[in-house]
Design a protein around this motif. Structure first.
Motif, short mmCIF file in Angstrom:
data_model
loop_
_atom_site.label_atom_id
_atom_site.label_comp_id
_atom_site.label_asym_id
_atom_site.label_seq_id
_atom_site.Cartn_x
_atom_site.Cartn_y
_atom_site.Cartn_z
N ALA A 107 0.84 -1.20 0.00
CA ALA A 107 0.00 0.00 0.00
C ALA A 107 0.87 1.25 0.00
O ALA A 107 2.02 1.24 0.44
N SER A 108 0.31 2.34 -0.49
CA SER A 108 1.03 3.61 -0.47
C SER A 108 1.16 4.12 0.97
O SER A 108 0.42 3.70 1.87
N GLU A 109 2.07 5.03 1.17
CA GLU A 109 2.48 5.43 2.52
C GLU A 109 1.33 5.95 3.38
O GLU A 109 1.25 5.66 4.57
N HIS A 110 0.45 6.72 2.80
CA HIS A 110 -0.60 7.37 3.59
C HIS A 110 -1.95 6.68 3.48
O HIS A 110 -2.98 7.26 3.85
N CYS A 111 -1.96 5.45 3.00
CA CYS A 111 -3.20 4.70 2.82
C CYS A 111 -3.42 3.75 3.99
O CYS A 111 -2.53 2.96 4.33
N LYS A 112 -4.58 3.81 4.60
CA LYS A 112 -4.93 2.86 5.65
C LYS A 112 -5.52 1.61 5.01
O LYS A 112 -6.43 1.70 4.18
N VAL A 113 -5.00 0.45 5.39
CA VAL A 113 -5.52 -0.82 4.91
C VAL A 113 -6.30 -1.47 6.04
O VAL A 113 -5.77 -1.69 7.13
N VAL A 114 -7.58 -1.75 5.78
CA VAL A 114 -8.42 -2.33 6.82
C VAL A 114 -9.00 -3.66 6.34
O VAL A 114 -9.30 -3.84 5.16
N GLY A 115 -9.15 -4.59 7.27
CA GLY A 115 -9.62 -5.92 6.95
C GLY A 115 -11.11 -6.07 7.20
O GLY A 115 -11.60 -5.80 8.29
N VAL A 116 -11.83 -6.51 6.18
CA VAL A 116 -13.26 -6.79 6.33
C VAL A 116 -13.41 -8.08 7.12
O VAL A 116 -12.87 -9.13 6.74
N THR A 117 -14.13 -8.01 8.23
CA THR A 117 -14.28 -9.19 9.09
C THR A 117 -15.51 -9.99 8.70
O THR A 117 -15.42 -11.13 8.27
N MET A 118 -16.69 -9.40 8.85
CA MET A 118 -17.94 -10.09 8.52
C MET A 118 -18.90 -9.07 7.95
O MET A 118 -19.16 -8.03 8.57
N LEU A 119 -19.42 -9.34 6.77
CA LEU A 119 -20.34 -8.41 6.12
C LEU A 119 -21.58 -8.19 6.98
O LEU A 119 -22.09 -9.12 7.61
N THR A 120 -22.06 -6.95 7.01
CA THR A 120 -23.24 -6.65 7.82
C THR A 120 -24.53 -7.22 7.23
O THR A 120 -25.58 -7.15 7.85
N SER A 121 -24.45 -7.80 6.05
CA SER A 121 -25.61 -8.48 5.45
C SER A 121 -25.71 -9.93 5.93
O SER A 121 -26.66 -10.64 5.58
N LEU A 122 -24.72 -10.39 6.72
CA LEU A 122 -24.69 -11.77 7.20
C LEU A 122 -25.05 -11.85 8.68
O LEU A 122 -24.79 -10.92 9.44
N ASP A 123 -25.62 -12.98 9.07
CA ASP A 123 -25.83 -13.25 10.48
C ASP A 123 -25.26 -14.63 10.80
O ASP A 123 -24.59 -15.24 9.97
N GLU A 124 -25.54 -15.15 11.99
CA GLU A 124 -24.91 -16.39 12.42
C GLU A 124 -25.37 -17.61 11.61
O GLU A 124 -24.61 -18.55 11.39
#
Length: 224
Positions: free
Chosen positions: A102-119
């Motif tokens: 990633a570029s120096e000033h870019c935040k990389v975030v990890g998608v954990t669980m889509l909010t369209s999903l449930d258990e």
């Protein structure tokens, strides 16, 4: 950032997306451009929205082998995104390579669980346990991999913030109390998400499909 609200501009016509961005820019903190927008408008579309003058969040949810994700991350340097998403379920090596590329000033975030999903959805994909447990597991993996933060619903952000005090947390599925939830299953209000530790609030249809998008954006801003 002073205003944590990023409006999701997943509109089929670039002119409509740019027009909406221009109208609401005084009441939001940035714009989220997802797969629908990127597939329709590509680099040119991202540049056009960037000209409005607010940070760009590229929600492309990269998920592939580490080398491919690293190459994709390098290919978007020219777009100068403030935030980019990858799927945390892609594993530690993939997330490490994504962050390194990633570029120096870019935040990389990890998608954990889509909010369209449930258990029940989790169980059908072979993942045992609660949504909360899954998010916490992937948040820990993302932190270990060196990402800046994660994407999670407002239902988990307080617990993740407690575990990862320096993390950057993106919360989608934001709805005002009188909004329809649509295809979302785990939604929260802007104020609740912010109070629980959200760094960025992603708002789509409550603004983009409002009769008066400016009024809708101002109403969300006022709750913060």
């Amino acid at each position: 950032m002073t205003n944590p609200v990023f409006v999701a501009l997943d509109l089929p016509r670039l002119e409509d997306a740019k027009g909406l961005a221009t109208r609401v820019k005084s009441h939001v903190g940035g714009f989220k451009l997802g797969l629908e927008f990127f597939c329709a408008h590509g680099h040119h579309g991202v540049h056009e929205i960037a000209h409005v003058g607010l940070p760009i969040f590229l929600d492309l949810k990269f998920h592939d082998i580490p080398n491919t994700v690293a190459g994709a991350m390098q290919s978007i340097h020219v777009l100068e995104p403030a935030i980019v998403t990858v799927h945390a379920s892609g594993g530690r090596a993939m997330m490490e390579d994504a962050k390194a590329a990633a570029s120096e000033h870019c935040k990389v975030v990890g998608v954990t669980m889509l909010t369209s999903l449930d258990e029940r959805d989790l169980a059908r994909t072979g993942v045992a346990g609660s949504a909360h447990d899954q998010v916490m597991r992937l948040a820990e993996l993302a932190e270990t991999a060196g990402l800046d933060g994660i994407v999670c619903s407002g239902h988990e952000v307080a617990a993740v913030r407690k575990q990862w005090k320096s993390g950057f947390f993106v919360v989608p599925g934001i709805r005002m109390k009188d909004n329809s939830v649509g295809d979302q299953k785990r939604v929260v209000t802007p104020r609740a998400a912010r109070d629980d530790g959200a760094s960025v609030l992603v708002v789509g249809r409550p603004v983009t499909r409002a009769e008066d998008p400016v009024l809708a954006a101002r109403a969300i801003e006022a709750t913060l």
